[in-house]
Scaffold this motif. Structure first.
Motif, PDB file in Angstrom:
ATOM      1  N   LEU A 163      -0.521  -3.372  -8.892  1.00 29.74           N
ATOM      2  CA  LEU A 163       0.834  -3.848  -8.600  1.00 29.74           C
ATOM      3  C   LEU A 163       0.803  -5.372  -8.589  1.00 29.74           C
ATOM      4  CD1 LEU A 163       0.792  -0.876  -7.518  1.00 29.74           C
ATOM      5  CD2 LEU A 163       2.537  -1.591  -5.887  1.00 29.74           C
ATOM      6  N   LEU A 164       1.525  -5.974  -9.535  1.00 30.83           N
ATOM      7  CA  LEU A 164       1.500  -7.422  -9.720  1.00 30.83           C
ATOM      8  C   LEU A 164       2.800  -8.058  -9.236  1.00 30.83           C
ATOM      9  CD1 LEU A 164       0.235 -10.021 -11.016  1.00 30.83           C
ATOM     10  CD2 LEU A 164       1.496  -9.407 -13.090  1.00 30.83           C
ATOM     11  N   LEU A 165       2.651  -9.042  -8.355  1.00 31.78           N
ATOM     12  CA  LEU A 165       3.781  -9.849  -7.902  1.00 31.78           C
ATOM     13  C   LEU A 165       3.719 -11.190  -8.622  1.00 31.78           C
ATOM     14  CD1 LEU A 165       6.151 -10.379  -5.908  1.00 31.78           C
ATOM     15  CD2 LEU A 165       4.436 -11.233  -4.279  1.00 31.78           C
ATOM     16  N   GLN A 166       4.728 -11.493  -9.426  1.00 29.35           N
ATOM     17  CA  GLN A 166       4.791 -12.755 -10.160  1.00 29.35           C
ATOM     18  C   GLN A 166       5.725 -13.731  -9.457  1.00 29.35           C
ATOM     19  OE1 GLN A 166       4.456 -12.641 -14.624  1.00 29.35           O
ATOM     20  NE2 GLN A 166       5.836 -10.910 -14.374  1.00 29.35           N
ATOM     21  N   GLY A 216       0.817  -1.209   0.000  1.00 32.36           N
ATOM     22  CA  GLY A 216       0.000   0.000   0.000  1.00 32.36           C
ATOM     23  C   GLY A 216       0.851   1.259   0.000  1.00 32.36           C
ATOM     24  N   LYS A 217       1.905   1.263   0.799  1.00 35.98           N
ATOM     25  CA  LYS A 217       2.818   2.413   0.832  1.00 35.98           C
ATOM     26  C   LYS A 217       3.524   2.581  -0.521  1.00 35.98           C
ATOM     27  CE  LYS A 217       3.734   1.866   5.787  1.00 35.98           C
ATOM     28  NZ  LYS A 217       4.752   1.495   6.803  1.00 35.98           N
ATOM     29  N   LEU A 218       3.912   1.463  -1.115  1.00 38.97           N
ATOM     30  CA  LEU A 218       4.565   1.517  -2.420  1.00 38.97           C
ATOM     31  C   LEU A 218       3.613   2.084  -3.472  1.00 38.97           C
ATOM     32  CD1 LEU A 218       6.893   0.837  -4.368  1.00 38.97           C
ATOM     33  CD2 LEU A 218       5.928  -1.470  -4.558  1.00 38.97           C
ATOM     34  N   GLY A 219       2.351   1.654  -3.433  1.00 37.87           N
ATOM     35  CA  GLY A 219       1.378   2.152  -4.389  1.00 37.87           C
ATOM     36  C   GLY A 219       1.197   3.658  -4.285  1.00 37.87           C
ATOM     37  N   SER A 220       1.144   4.177  -3.059  1.00 34.15           N
ATOM     38  CA  SER A 220       1.009   5.627  -2.855  1.00 34.15           C
ATOM     39  C   SER A 220       2.221   6.368  -3.397  1.00 34.15           C
ATOM     40  CB  SER A 220       0.834   5.930  -1.360  1.00 34.15           C
ATOM     41  OG  SER A 220      -0.378   5.392  -0.877  1.00 34.15           O
ATOM     42  N   PHE A 271       8.038  -5.715  -8.956  1.00 32.85           N
ATOM     43  CA  PHE A 271       6.616  -5.704  -9.279  1.00 32.85           C
ATOM     44  C   PHE A 271       6.431  -5.268 -10.731  1.00 32.85           C
ATOM     45  CE2 PHE A 271       6.485  -5.193  -4.683  1.00 32.85           C
ATOM     46  CZ  PHE A 271       5.392  -5.965  -4.316  1.00 32.85           C
ATOM     47  N   VAL A 272       5.370  -5.781 -11.339  1.00 33.58           N
ATOM     48  CA  VAL A 272       4.879  -5.232 -12.602  1.00 33.58           C
ATOM     49  C   VAL A 272       3.796  -4.231 -12.233  1.00 33.58           C
ATOM     50  CG1 VAL A 272       3.672  -5.703 -14.763  1.00 33.58           C
ATOM     51  CG2 VAL A 272       5.366  -7.334 -13.893  1.00 33.58           C
ATOM     52  N   VAL A 273       3.898  -3.003 -12.739  1.00 33.22           N
ATOM     53  CA  VAL A 273       2.896  -1.977 -12.452  1.00 33.22           C
ATOM     54  C   VAL A 273       2.067  -1.753 -13.709  1.00 33.22           C
ATOM     55  CG1 VAL A 273       2.471   0.385 -11.689  1.00 33.22           C
ATOM     56  CG2 VAL A 273       4.416  -0.899 -10.759  1.00 33.22           C
ATOM     57  N   ASN A 274       0.788  -2.069 -13.626  1.00 39.48           N
ATOM     58  CA  ASN A 274      -0.115  -1.902 -14.766  1.00 39.48           C
ATOM     59  C   ASN A 274      -0.819  -0.555 -14.694  1.00 39.48           C
ATOM     60  OD1 ASN A 274       0.314  -4.346 -16.040  1.00 39.48           O
ATOM     61  ND2 ASN A 274      -1.400  -5.378 -15.065  1.00 39.48           N
ATOM     62  N   ILE A 275      -0.718   0.213 -15.778  1.00 36.21           N
ATOM     63  CA  ILE A 275      -1.576   1.380 -15.939  1.00 36.21           C
ATOM     64  C   ILE A 275      -2.970   0.868 -16.286  1.00 36.21           C
ATOM     65  CG2 ILE A 275      -2.007   3.455 -17.317  1.00 36.21           C
ATOM     66  CD1 ILE A 275       0.428   3.661 -15.498  1.00 36.21           C
ATOM     67  N   ALA A 280      -0.005 -12.436  -7.508  1.00 38.83           N
ATOM     68  CA  ALA A 280      -0.833 -11.647  -6.595  1.00 38.83           C
ATOM     69  C   ALA A 280      -0.930 -10.220  -7.128  1.00 38.83           C
ATOM     70  CB  ALA A 280      -0.230 -11.648  -5.194  1.00 38.83           C
ATOM     71  N   SER A 281      -2.161  -9.742  -7.302  1.00 46.09           N
ATOM     72  CA  SER A 281      -2.397  -8.395  -7.833  1.00 46.09           C
ATOM     73  C   SER A 281      -3.032  -7.515  -6.764  1.00 46.09           C
ATOM     74  CB  SER A 281      -3.327  -8.450  -9.057  1.00 46.09           C
ATOM     75  OG  SER A 281      -2.747  -9.200 -10.095  1.00 46.09           O
ATOM     76  N   TYR A 282      -2.417  -6.367  -6.532  1.00 46.37           N
ATOM     77  CA  TYR A 282      -2.931  -5.376  -5.579  1.00 46.37           C
ATOM     78  C   TYR A 282      -3.518  -4.231  -6.391  1.00 46.37           C
ATOM     79  CZ  TYR A 282      -2.842  -1.857  -1.821  1.00 46.37           C
ATOM     80  OH  TYR A 282      -3.173  -0.881  -0.898  1.00 46.37           O
ATOM     81  N   PHE A 283      -4.832  -4.041  -6.273  1.00 42.49           N
ATOM     82  CA  PHE A 283      -5.544  -3.061  -7.080  1.00 42.49           C
ATOM     83  C   PHE A 283      -5.785  -1.777  -6.288  1.00 42.49           C
ATOM     84  CE2 PHE A 283      -6.504  -7.124  -8.949  1.00 42.49           C
ATOM     85  CZ  PHE A 283      -6.590  -6.873 -10.317  1.00 42.49           C
ATOM     86  N   VAL A 284      -5.334  -0.664  -6.834  1.00 47.09           N
ATOM     87  CA  VAL A 284      -5.637   0.660  -6.262  1.00 47.09           C
ATOM     88  C   VAL A 284      -6.886   1.171  -6.969  1.00 47.09           C
ATOM     89  CG1 VAL A 284      -4.803   3.002  -5.888  1.00 47.09           C
ATOM     90  CG2 VAL A 284      -3.204   1.073  -5.778  1.00 47.09           C
TER      91      VAL A 284
END
Length: 265
Positions: free
Chosen positions: A144-147, A85-89, A171-175, A205-209
């Motif tokens: 934010l995708l963790l493969q 979450g901190k990384l996403g911000s 991480f892979v960061v998807n726009i 694992a995908s973390y969706f903002v």
């Protein structure tokens, strides 16, 4: 990251009876395990995956909804999500800077909600028959995708599918769609899919903002001073209804209802 990936794999390795109570396609359930997609009953093709999905906002309030097995799931995943979450911000702040917006632009309703999906793709006897996931663009702001070390993610570049090789500790960061709208088309939603293989299972694992349901989406005002806005104003909840209804169409078409039409002279 390593601990989280281990516990995600441990979850999918559990005997069926230890996780069967989580199986449902009910969209209202906050923590669930399902096969293929949320539209399983109506889809023409089933996809080769199992998906664990649960809310993670507010983090402490969501904690009790998560799986109890493996026993360390909640502790490990809770710490992982706190850090992601901190990384996403931080990433959103950097994107704001790159677009020339105020540094806290995305703090105003655009990152109000978060959820996690853990996808498990078992070995597929014949990958030519189905995908792990069909081509799509995420509906939210960024993902934010963790493969793990097994490849399978493909992204579409110049109408060709290119494999995204996993990298350790990255991480892979998807726009996603909403970033494309907010940036007035300067950033494009990443169209991607997942292929399967016959030999190895794959876990991601995908973390969706995610914006709040009532968040009003439109191109940032600072980006429309010299260029006309490409997209109309809309609520995120409204977009999600469109996204689910048109999910089988080309990803770019999902934004068509919200585009300003060009005048023909």
């Amino acid at each position: 990251m390593e601990d989280a990936m281990k516990v995600f794999k441990e979850f999918f390795e559990l005997p069926f009876e230890k996780k069967s109570h989580l199986y449902t396609h009910d969209e209202n359930v906050k923590c669930k395990l399902y096969t293929s997609s949320y539209n399983y009953e109506n889809e023409e093709i089933h996809y080769w995956r199992d998906c664990l999905i649960h809310d993670c906002a507010p983090l402490k309030e969501s904690f009790d909804l998560w799986p109890r097995n493996p026993p360390r799931y909640r502790e490990v995943v809770g710490e992982y999500l706190s850090q992601v979450g901190k990384l996403g911000s931080r990433i959103l702040d950097l994107i704001s800077e790159g677009l020339g917006l105020e540094s806290d632009f995305f703090a105003h309703g655009y990152n109000e909600d978060f959820f996690l999906t853990v996808n498990h793709y078992p070995p597929c006897p014949d990958p030519s028959f189905t995908l792990g996931l069909p081509k799509h663009c995420d509906p939210n702001v960024i993902t934010l995708l963790l493969q793990d070390i097994v490849p399978g993610l493909q992204v579409r570049v110049d109408n060709e599918w290119q494999l995204v090789q996993p990298r350790p500790n990255a991480f892979v960061v998807n726009i996603a769609h909403q970033m494309q709208v907010i940036s007035n088309g300067k950033l494009k939603g990443a169209e991607h899919r997942v292929v399967t293989n016959t030999e190895k299972s794959r876990t991601t694992a995908s973390y969706f903002v995610v914006p709040s349901k009532d968040c009003i989406l439109e191109p940032a005002k600072a980006l429309t001073q010299n260029d006309p806005p490409l997209y109309k104003q809309f609520r995120y909840a409204e977009f999600m209804e469109t996204y689910k209804a048109l999910s089988t169409q080309e990803p770019e078409n999902l934004l068509e209802p919200y585009k300003f039409k060009k005048e023909v002279i």
